[in-house]
Enzyme design. Structure first.
Site, PDB file in Angstrom:
ATOM      1  N   ASN A  82       0.852  -1.192   0.000  1.00 58.05           N
ATOM      2  CA  ASN A  82       0.000   0.000   0.000  1.00 58.05           C
ATOM      3  C   ASN A  82       0.889   1.244   0.000  1.00 58.05           C
ATOM      4  OD1 ASN A  82      -1.582   2.240   0.992  1.00 58.05           O
ATOM      5  ND2 ASN A  82      -3.176   0.762   1.515  1.00 58.05           N
ATOM      6  N   HIS A 128       0.839   6.161   2.120  1.00 55.82           N
ATOM      7  CA  HIS A 128       1.560   7.080   2.999  1.00 55.82           C
ATOM      8  C   HIS A 128       2.821   7.667   2.371  1.00 55.82           C
ATOM      9  CE1 HIS A 128      -1.414   6.709   6.013  1.00 55.82           C
ATOM     10  NE2 HIS A 128      -1.352   5.407   5.931  1.00 55.82           N
ATOM     11  N   HIS A 138      -5.657   3.631  -1.582  1.00 55.80           N
ATOM     12  CA  HIS A 138      -6.986   4.008  -1.111  1.00 55.80           C
ATOM     13  C   HIS A 138      -7.267   5.441  -1.522  1.00 55.80           C
ATOM     14  CE1 HIS A 138      -9.847   4.370   2.654  1.00 55.80           C
ATOM     15  NE2 HIS A 138     -10.434   4.713   1.522  1.00 55.80           N
ATOM     16  N   ARG A 144      -9.383   8.153  -0.866  1.00 59.49           N
ATOM     17  CA  ARG A 144     -10.377   8.577   0.117  1.00 59.49           C
ATOM     18  C   ARG A 144     -11.178   9.752  -0.423  1.00 59.49           C
ATOM     19  NH1 ARG A 144      -9.234   6.695   5.740  1.00 59.49           N
ATOM     20  NH2 ARG A 144     -10.885   8.154   6.266  1.00 59.49           N
ATOM     21  N   ARG A 163      -6.942  12.802   1.198  1.00 66.07           N
ATOM     22  CA  ARG A 163      -5.897  13.169   2.164  1.00 66.07           C
ATOM     23  C   ARG A 163      -4.527  12.622   1.783  1.00 66.07           C
ATOM     24  NH1 ARG A 163      -7.698  10.129   7.643  1.00 66.07           N
ATOM     25  NH2 ARG A 163      -9.599  11.286   7.165  1.00 66.07           N
ATOM     26  N   GLU A 178      -8.701   0.638  -3.211  1.00 63.42           N
ATOM     27  CA  GLU A 178      -9.533   0.689  -2.009  1.00 63.42           C
ATOM     28  C   GLU A 178     -10.451   1.892  -2.102  1.00 63.42           C
ATOM     29  OE1 GLU A 178      -7.214   0.631   1.566  1.00 63.42           O
ATOM     30  OE2 GLU A 178      -6.862  -1.522   1.428  1.00 63.42           O
ATOM     31  N   GLU A 216     -11.285  -9.344   2.703  1.00 63.55           N
ATOM     32  CA  GLU A 216     -10.019  -9.017   3.353  1.00 63.55           C
ATOM     33  C   GLU A 216     -10.309  -8.850   4.837  1.00 63.55           C
ATOM     34  OE1 GLU A 216      -6.473  -5.649   3.396  1.00 63.55           O
ATOM     35  OE2 GLU A 216      -7.470  -6.165   1.501  1.00 63.55           O
ATOM     36  N   HIS A 250      -4.019  -4.669   7.703  1.00 64.20           N
ATOM     37  CA  HIS A 250      -4.170  -3.555   8.632  1.00 64.20           C
ATOM     38  C   HIS A 250      -3.321  -3.779   9.878  1.00 64.20           C
ATOM     39  CE1 HIS A 250      -6.129   0.315   9.352  1.00 64.20           C
ATOM     40  NE2 HIS A 250      -5.996   0.028  10.628  1.00 64.20           N
ATOM     41  N   GLY A 297       0.949  -1.522   4.345  1.00 67.63           N
ATOM     42  CA  GLY A 297       1.428  -0.229   3.905  1.00 67.63           C
ATOM     43  C   GLY A 297       2.147   0.585   4.953  1.00 67.63           C
TER      44      GLY A 297
END
Length: 263
Positions: free
Chosen positions: A11, A14, A47, A49, A53, A74, A155, A198, A220
């Site tokens: 992932n 970040h 992801h 969002r 962000r 995602e 998942e 996660h 990630g």
């Protein structure tokens, strides 16, 4: 029966978080994705969002165009995200819960309570050739509803287990681990492909890799943090090695059971 191979999805959210701190173009999450693939990642997760962000729309378009491995998109189950996913045509779309005030995804999707709303999203994405997964807790009711909704993949949200391990709460960690073990077995028994993610680090990834029912881990935040010290390529290789150690133990256990059964 041979233990299925275990895939690593990296992932890159970040990397984009760091980029957005200065509102510039670097570090580039697409460059990170390419480097992760070169180092051994089997796919890339991002992801998008609603508040953008970290990952942005153009990141998703570039990831789809530039990476050579599957893209896992995602997304929240909203009309805007559905439109973007159908335009992007990723290999897979993982439907996740999303609240603007949360720091990160706090729990699994409530497919039992939201089945009527989720059904058309799963159908539309599937019709477009996008493989749908549902990010859910290892709860039997959620798993059984995922199968009823005809989502081919789930998942399992591993956050509660990973947090308990890191915090040293042994009893809670063991309880959460048993839920994951039983949930993965149930899901596989009713025909679902099982992924997990996660909060995973080297130690928890190695342990969960021992579950033969799970065929993909998406990781990630920990890896991007470690990459600051060791470099992303080395972090990917170290995670791959940890997963391989865990998988080897799963294969040994499976072989032992087979030989015992023949005795």
């Amino acid at each position: 029966m041979a233990t299925p191979a275990l895939r690593l999805g990296v992932n890159v959210d970040h990397v984009a978080t760091l980029r957005n701190a200065r509102a510039g173009a670097r570090p580039d999450p697409v460059r990170a994705a390419l480097l992760a693939i070169e180092a051994g990642a089997d796919g890339i997760t991002a992801h998008l969002r609603e508040d953008r962000r970290h990952i942005r729309d153009e990141d998703m378009a570039r990831l789809k165009a530039e990476i050579s491995k599957p893209l896992n998109f995602e997304m929240a189950a909203t009309s805007d995200m559905l439109r973007i996913a159908l335009a992007t045509k990723p290999h897979a779309a993982c439907l996740v819960p999303e609240r603007r005030e949360e720091l990160t995804t706090e729990g699994g999707l409530d497919v039992v309570g939201q089945h009527d709303a989720l059904a058309p999203f799963i159908a539309r994405l599937g019709e477009a050739g996008v493989r749908v997964s549902l990010f859910i807790a290892a709860d039997p009711r959620q798993i059984e509803m995922a199968a009823k909704l005809r989502a081919p993949v789930i998942e399992i949200h591993t956050g509660a287990w990973c947090d308990a391990v890191v915090d040293g709460h042994a009893a809670k960690a063991e309880s959460e681990w048993r839920r994951i073990v039983e949930g993965a077995r149930l899901a596989r028994s009713i025909g679902l492909e099982v992924h997990a993610g996660h909060g995973l680090d080297y130690a928890t990834a190695e342990k969960i890799a021992s579950l033969s029912e799970i065929v993909e881990l998406n990781i990630g935040y920990f890896m991007i943090g470690e990459a600051l010290f060791t470099g992303l390529a080395e972090t990917v290789r170290a995670m791959r090695a940890a997963m391989d150690r865990g998988r080897k133990s799963a294969g040994s256990a499976s072989s032992g059971k087979t030989q015992a059964g023949r005795a």
